[in-house]
Design a protein around this motif. Structure first.
Motif, short mmCIF file in Angstrom:
data_model
loop_
_atom_site.label_atom_id
_atom_site.label_comp_id
_atom_site.label_asym_id
_atom_site.label_seq_id
_atom_site.Cartn_x
_atom_site.Cartn_y
_atom_site.Cartn_z
N ASN A 1 -11.32 -5.79 4.48
CA ASN A 1 -10.76 -4.52 4.93
C ASN A 1 -9.59 -4.05 4.06
OD1 ASN A 1 -12.31 -3.90 7.41
ND2 ASN A 1 -11.48 -5.88 8.05
N ASP A 2 -8.92 -4.97 3.42
CA ASP A 2 -7.75 -4.62 2.61
C ASP A 2 -8.16 -4.27 1.19
OD1 ASP A 2 -6.15 -4.93 4.78
OD2 ASP A 2 -5.38 -6.89 4.20
N THR A 3 -8.62 -3.04 1.04
CA THR A 3 -8.99 -2.55 -0.28
C THR A 3 -7.73 -2.36 -1.12
OG1 THR A 3 -8.77 -0.24 0.40
CG2 THR A 3 -10.95 -1.29 0.73
N PRO A 4 -7.88 -2.24 -2.42
CA PRO A 4 -6.70 -1.95 -3.24
C PRO A 4 -5.94 -0.71 -2.76
CG PRO A 4 -8.51 -2.64 -4.64
CD PRO A 4 -9.07 -2.49 -3.25
N GLU A 5 -6.67 0.30 -2.33
CA GLU A 5 -6.01 1.52 -1.85
C GLU A 5 -5.21 1.25 -0.58
OE1 GLU A 5 -9.39 1.32 -2.52
OE2 GLU A 5 -9.20 2.22 -4.51
N ASN A 6 -5.80 0.49 0.35
CA ASN A 6 -5.08 0.15 1.59
C ASN A 6 -3.83 -0.68 1.29
OD1 ASN A 6 -7.01 1.45 3.13
ND2 ASN A 6 -8.03 -0.42 3.79
N LEU A 7 -3.95 -1.63 0.37
CA LEU A 7 -2.80 -2.46 0.03
C LEU A 7 -1.71 -1.64 -0.66
CD1 LEU A 7 -4.38 -5.84 -1.09
CD2 LEU A 7 -2.95 -5.41 0.91
N LYS A 8 -2.09 -0.70 -1.51
CA LYS A 8 -1.09 0.15 -2.16
C LYS A 8 -0.33 0.98 -1.13
CE LYS A 8 -3.24 0.52 -6.66
NZ LYS A 8 -3.93 1.35 -7.64
N ALA A 9 -1.04 1.53 -0.16
CA ALA A 9 -0.38 2.31 0.90
C ALA A 9 0.52 1.41 1.74
CB ALA A 9 -1.43 3.01 1.77
N TYR A 10 0.05 0.22 2.05
CA TYR A 10 0.82 -0.73 2.84
C TYR A 10 2.09 -1.13 2.08
CZ TYR A 10 1.70 -4.87 5.77
OH TYR A 10 2.25 -5.80 6.62
N PRO B 1 8.82 -3.18 -8.19
CA PRO B 1 8.40 -4.12 -9.22
C PRO B 1 8.84 -5.54 -8.87
CG PRO B 1 9.41 -2.18 -10.19
CD PRO B 1 9.64 -2.09 -8.71
N GLY B 2 7.93 -6.47 -9.06
CA GLY B 2 8.23 -7.86 -8.72
C GLY B 2 7.73 -8.28 -7.36
N TRP B 3 7.18 -7.32 -6.59
CA TRP B 3 6.54 -7.66 -5.31
C TRP B 3 5.09 -7.22 -5.46
CZ3 TRP B 3 8.29 -5.45 0.11
CH2 TRP B 3 7.50 -6.02 1.12
N THR B 4 4.20 -8.19 -5.55
CA THR B 4 2.80 -7.95 -5.83
C THR B 4 1.95 -8.24 -4.60
OG1 THR B 4 3.18 -8.64 -8.11
CG2 THR B 4 0.90 -8.60 -7.38
N PHE B 5 0.94 -7.40 -4.38
CA PHE B 5 -0.03 -7.61 -3.30
C PHE B 5 -1.34 -8.05 -3.94
CE2 PHE B 5 2.03 -6.11 0.55
CZ PHE B 5 3.21 -5.62 0.01
N VAL B 6 -1.97 -9.10 -3.39
CA VAL B 6 -3.14 -9.71 -3.99
C VAL B 6 -4.34 -9.56 -3.06
CG1 VAL B 6 -4.11 -11.85 -4.89
CG2 VAL B 6 -1.67 -11.42 -5.10
#
Length: 153
Positions: free
Chosen positions: A52-61, A69-74
């Protein structure tokens, strides 16, 4: 890019409870550590719900919590995320029942510790600072856990 010090939490974007607290705490850590984030401390949030956590959803989150910068979502395909979670001792069959854990490590010293993600930000900042002060007597590489993953900033 390698980072000497890393803090990892486990979240998913549909969570309205513990993940919100975990992400708000990382936001406070980011503010407390200032320009050290991305320079010598890396924050990583791993999705426990990659289907469910698409790149788009993670970017919005990430934007919702002011991730800089320095906080990355994987994220990645479920099999890869499941393998990563198992390797890090955070595997779960159900995203809703994942443990609110934070891993804190000094990659150069190959020293890792776990903490409750419900700990207040100042306690986690102190743990990050303590990990950063450890001597690199041993070698290690956190990047071995993050091969073939899509990293989002």
């Amino acid at each position: 890019m390698k980072y000497k010090n890393v803090s990892i939490n486990f979240v998913f974007t549909r969570c309205a409870a513990v993940c919100t607290i975990l992400s708000a705490t990382f936001s406070q850590i980011q503010q407390n550590l200032g320009d050290r984030i991305g320079r010598d401390v890396q924050l990583i949030s791993v999705s426990v719900d990659p289907s469910n956590d698409t790149p788009e959803n993670l970017k919005a989150y990430a934007a919702k919590f002011g991730a800089g910068p320095g906080w990355t979502f994987v994220t990645d395909v479920k099999a890869e995320i499941d393998a990563l979670l198992k390797a890090l001792g955070a595997s779960t069959s159900d995203p809703d029942s994942h443990t609110p854990m934070v891993l804190i490590g000094n990659d150069a010293a190959a020293r890792w510790t776990r903490s409750s993600g419900m700990s207040p930000a100042p306690i986690l900042v102190a743990m990050i600072n303590e990990a950063a002060a450890m001597s690199p007597e041993l070698s290690g590489n956190a990047a071995e856990y993050f091969t073939n993953l899509e990293l989002l900033t």
